[in-house]
Design a protein around this motif. Sequence first.
Motif, PDB file in Angstrom:
ATOM      1  N   ASN A   1       1.463  -0.536  -8.547  1.00 59.40           N
ATOM      2  CA  ASN A   1       0.722  -1.687  -9.087  1.00 59.40           C
ATOM      3  C   ASN A   1       1.494  -2.422 -10.174  1.00 59.40           C
ATOM      4  O   ASN A   1       1.310  -3.627 -10.359  1.00 59.40           O
ATOM      5  CB  ASN A   1      -0.654  -1.255  -9.601  1.00 59.40           C
TER       6      ASN A   1
ATOM      7  N   CYS B   1     -12.667  10.637  -2.380  1.00 59.26           N
ATOM      8  CA  CYS B   1     -11.570   9.675  -2.201  1.00 59.26           C
ATOM      9  C   CYS B   1     -11.676   8.554  -3.229  1.00 59.26           C
ATOM     10  O   CYS B   1     -10.690   8.201  -3.882  1.00 59.26           O
ATOM     11  CB  CYS B   1     -11.576   9.110  -0.785  1.00 59.26           C
ATOM     12  N   ARG B   2     -12.854   8.001  -3.371  1.00 60.95           N
ATOM     13  CA  ARG B   2     -13.066   6.911  -4.333  1.00 60.95           C
ATOM     14  C   ARG B   2     -12.693   7.363  -5.745  1.00 60.95           C
ATOM     15  O   ARG B   2     -12.013   6.659  -6.487  1.00 60.95           O
ATOM     16  CB  ARG B   2     -14.523   6.459  -4.280  1.00 60.95           C
TER      17      ARG B   2
ATOM     18  N   GLY C   1      -9.000   7.275  -6.247  1.00 59.16           N
ATOM     19  CA  GLY C   1      -8.297   6.015  -6.036  1.00 59.16           C
ATOM     20  C   GLY C   1      -7.849   5.743  -4.618  1.00 59.16           C
ATOM     21  O   GLY C   1      -6.951   4.934  -4.400  1.00 59.16           O
TER      22      GLY C   1
ATOM     23  N   GLY D   1       0.823  -1.194   0.000  1.00 62.13           N
ATOM     24  CA  GLY D   1       0.000   0.000   0.000  1.00 62.13           C
ATOM     25  C   GLY D   1       0.854   1.240   0.000  1.00 62.13           C
ATOM     26  O   GLY D   1       2.071   1.165   0.181  1.00 62.13           O
TER      27      GLY D   1
ATOM     28  N   CYS E   1      -4.096   4.765   0.761  1.00 57.88           N
ATOM     29  CA  CYS E   1      -4.744   5.301   1.955  1.00 57.88           C
ATOM     30  C   CYS E   1      -4.241   6.697   2.283  1.00 57.88           C
ATOM     31  O   CYS E   1      -3.209   7.134   1.787  1.00 57.88           O
ATOM     32  CB  CYS E   1      -4.540   4.360   3.136  1.00 57.88           C
TER      33      CYS E   1
ATOM     34  N   VAL F   1      -3.192  -1.088  -1.815  1.00 56.60           N
ATOM     35  CA  VAL F   1      -4.194  -0.301  -1.104  1.00 56.60           C
ATOM     36  C   VAL F   1      -3.637   1.126  -1.002  1.00 56.60           C
ATOM     37  O   VAL F   1      -2.499   1.330  -0.571  1.00 56.60           O
ATOM     38  CB  VAL F   1      -4.452  -0.864   0.309  1.00 56.60           C
TER      39      VAL F   1
ATOM     40  N   THR G   1       0.289   5.299  -7.713  1.00 54.93           N
ATOM     41  CA  THR G   1      -0.513   4.071  -7.634  1.00 54.93           C
ATOM     42  C   THR G   1      -0.185   3.155  -8.803  1.00 54.93           C
ATOM     43  O   THR G   1      -0.001   1.941  -8.627  1.00 54.93           O
ATOM     44  CB  THR G   1      -2.017   4.409  -7.629  1.00 54.93           C
TER      45      THR G   1
ATOM     46  N   HIS H   1      -8.562   4.081  -1.158  1.00 56.21           N
ATOM     47  CA  HIS H   1      -9.407   2.993  -0.680  1.00 56.21           C
ATOM     48  C   HIS H   1      -9.668   3.028   0.824  1.00 56.21           C
ATOM     49  O   HIS H   1     -10.661   2.516   1.298  1.00 56.21           O
ATOM     50  CB  HIS H   1      -8.748   1.639  -0.984  1.00 56.21           C
ATOM     51  N   TRP H   2      -8.724   3.573   1.583  1.00 56.30           N
ATOM     52  CA  TRP H   2      -8.765   3.490   3.039  1.00 56.30           C
ATOM     53  C   TRP H   2      -8.536   4.895   3.587  1.00 56.30           C
ATOM     54  O   TRP H   2      -7.527   5.527   3.268  1.00 56.30           O
ATOM     55  CB  TRP H   2      -7.666   2.536   3.484  1.00 56.30           C
ATOM     56  N   THR H   3      -9.463   5.389   4.408  1.00 53.85           N
ATOM     57  CA  THR H   3      -9.431   6.800   4.784  1.00 53.85           C
ATOM     58  C   THR H   3      -9.047   7.099   6.232  1.00 53.85           C
ATOM     59  O   THR H   3      -8.955   8.258   6.598  1.00 53.85           O
ATOM     60  CB  THR H   3     -10.811   7.443   4.533  1.00 53.85           C
TER      61      THR H   3
END
Length: 143
Positions: A61, A114-115, A118, A42, A71, A69, A57, A120-122
């Motif tokens: 990837n 956020c979505r 990109g 992440g 965040c 992930v 990102t 995923h975790w806030t």
Amino acid sequence: MEFHLNDLALEDLVGQVLCPDISSKDDPEAVVKMLREQKPGGIFVTHMTKEMVKYYTDVANEVSKVPIVVCSDVENGPEIAVNGTGTIPKAMACAAAGSTDLVREAAEVSAAICRENGIHWTFSPVADINYHFRCPEINARAF
């Protein structure tokens, strides 16, 4: 993309527990080098353009066998992660408004931004407890 735990080398498994903090202040070449070498599971992003979030990102990837992930700590809105996306009041201020509808709406807008970018975790929401209301450092932000 389907993967199995047995398909991952030890280096890849170790990378899955890493989540480096990347900021717009960091040298992009050094960040890309680190992402390619460490293959983190992440990334934690702060103060970036949406293009930089996407770029880092994509780089992460490319080298990871498992989708990473992304965040950030957006408890006060997505601005901390992606420049120009706005803030929301601190949790205690939201509570003081006395409206769960307003809090829900702010959270939904923040989550959508956020979505869209990109993330995923806030790391939100948080539960603040005002345990020492006379202390200026603590009463604005508790646990």
